[in-house]
Design an enzyme around this catalytic site. Structure first.
Site, PDB file in Angstrom:
ATOM      1  N   THR A  21       9.899  25.230   3.726  1.00 41.96           N
ATOM      2  CA  THR A  21       9.053  24.236   4.379  1.00 41.96           C
ATOM      3  C   THR A  21       9.939  23.290   5.189  1.00 41.96           C
ATOM      4  O   THR A  21      11.096  23.618   5.461  1.00 41.96           O
ATOM      5  CB  THR A  21       8.171  23.506   3.348  1.00 41.96           C
ATOM      6  OG1 THR A  21       7.205  22.698   4.029  1.00 41.96           O
ATOM      7  CG2 THR A  21       8.984  22.617   2.417  1.00 41.96           C
ATOM      8  N   ASN A  22       9.422  22.139   5.605  1.00 43.55           N
ATOM      9  CA  ASN A  22      10.223  21.182   6.374  1.00 43.55           C
ATOM     10  C   ASN A  22       9.804  19.757   6.022  1.00 43.55           C
ATOM     11  O   ASN A  22       8.914  19.556   5.204  1.00 43.55           O
ATOM     12  CB  ASN A  22      10.073  21.465   7.877  1.00 43.55           C
ATOM     13  CG  ASN A  22       8.630  21.343   8.321  1.00 43.55           C
ATOM     14  OD1 ASN A  22       8.035  20.280   8.255  1.00 43.55           O
ATOM     15  ND2 ASN A  22       8.048  22.465   8.729  1.00 43.55           N
TER      16      ASN A  22
END
Ligand code: CTP
Length: 210
Positions: A21-22
């Protein structure tokens, strides 16, 4: 006016307990959705996983992966007049999702990734979207120049660009400093909280539409 807004990160599974993810918090996209509602518009908010409260009075479509976000946009963009893509979509996802939790072997491991589909870039050619199209660009250098390349490549009317190399703004911050980048012009917007910027982005989108 009908708005479609994407927000938040996406989550790409590696195995049943791990994912890529980020750092996107979703704050900018949710603030834009809120500002559109406050201005009396209809909003469809397509969001990756965030910790934010869902604004009241809009159609909320939760998604996890880039592919799910693509499918949700494909399905709903037809009824939008203005589409704003604030989501931080994963550019790559694991080629395989392991059915069982991966066990550790050896000192290094290689994860093979494959490109996700670019949702924003699909709006004109794939989805036939004729409305006002606004994307975001997160840059660390040559902000305007790189944003303008995205504007053309993804056939947008406006790119909202910001410099993510600065620790005081962007991503998880409550504030941001942005540029409105169009084909022939650009405008620097002074640093402000995301709620204020959201109202400016809605106003800008309406003037582009007009
Ligand atoms: N976007 C999208 N689908 C993707 C990737 C990006 O819709 N698979 C949208 C984002 O929501 C954002 C814009 O495209 O509006 C950002 O474009 P991108 O090319 O990913 O920009 P960066 O994140 O800045 O990445 P890079 O400079 O590495 O290309």
């Amino acid at each position: 006016m009908n708005f479609l807004i994407t927000a938040g990160p996406t989550r790409e599974a590696i195995d049943p307990v791990r994912y890529l993810t980020n750092k996107s918090s979703g704050k900018m996209g949710y603030a834009i959705a809120q500002a559109a509602i406050e201005a009396g518009h209809s909003v469809t908010l397509i969001s990756g996983p965030t910790n934010l409260d869902i604004p009241e009075g809009l159609d909320f479509l939760p998604v996890e992966t880039a592919q799910e976000m693509y499918e949700a946009v494909e399905r709903w963009i037809g009824k939008a007049d203005i589409a704003i893509f604030a989501a931080a979509v994963a550019d790559y996802r694991p080629v395989d999702i392991a059915e069982q939790k991966l066990k550790k072997h050896g000192d290094t491991m290689t994860l093979e990734l494959t490109k996700t589909r670019d949702i924003l870039a699909s709006c004109r050619p794939e989805f036939g979207f004729k409305g006002t199209l606004i994307g975001f660009a997160a840059e660390t250098q040559k902000v305007i120049e790189h944003a303008r390349i995205k504007l053309e490549k993804k056939q947008c009317d406006l790119i909202v660009a910001n410099d993510v190399s600065r620790p005081d703004i962007g991503f998880d911050s409550n504030e941001n400093e942005i540029f409105f980048v169009e084909a022939e012009s650009q405008e620097a917007i002074a640093k402000a909280d995301k709620q204020h910027l959201a109202h400016l982005i809605i106003e800008k989108s309406l003037s582009l539409r007009a």
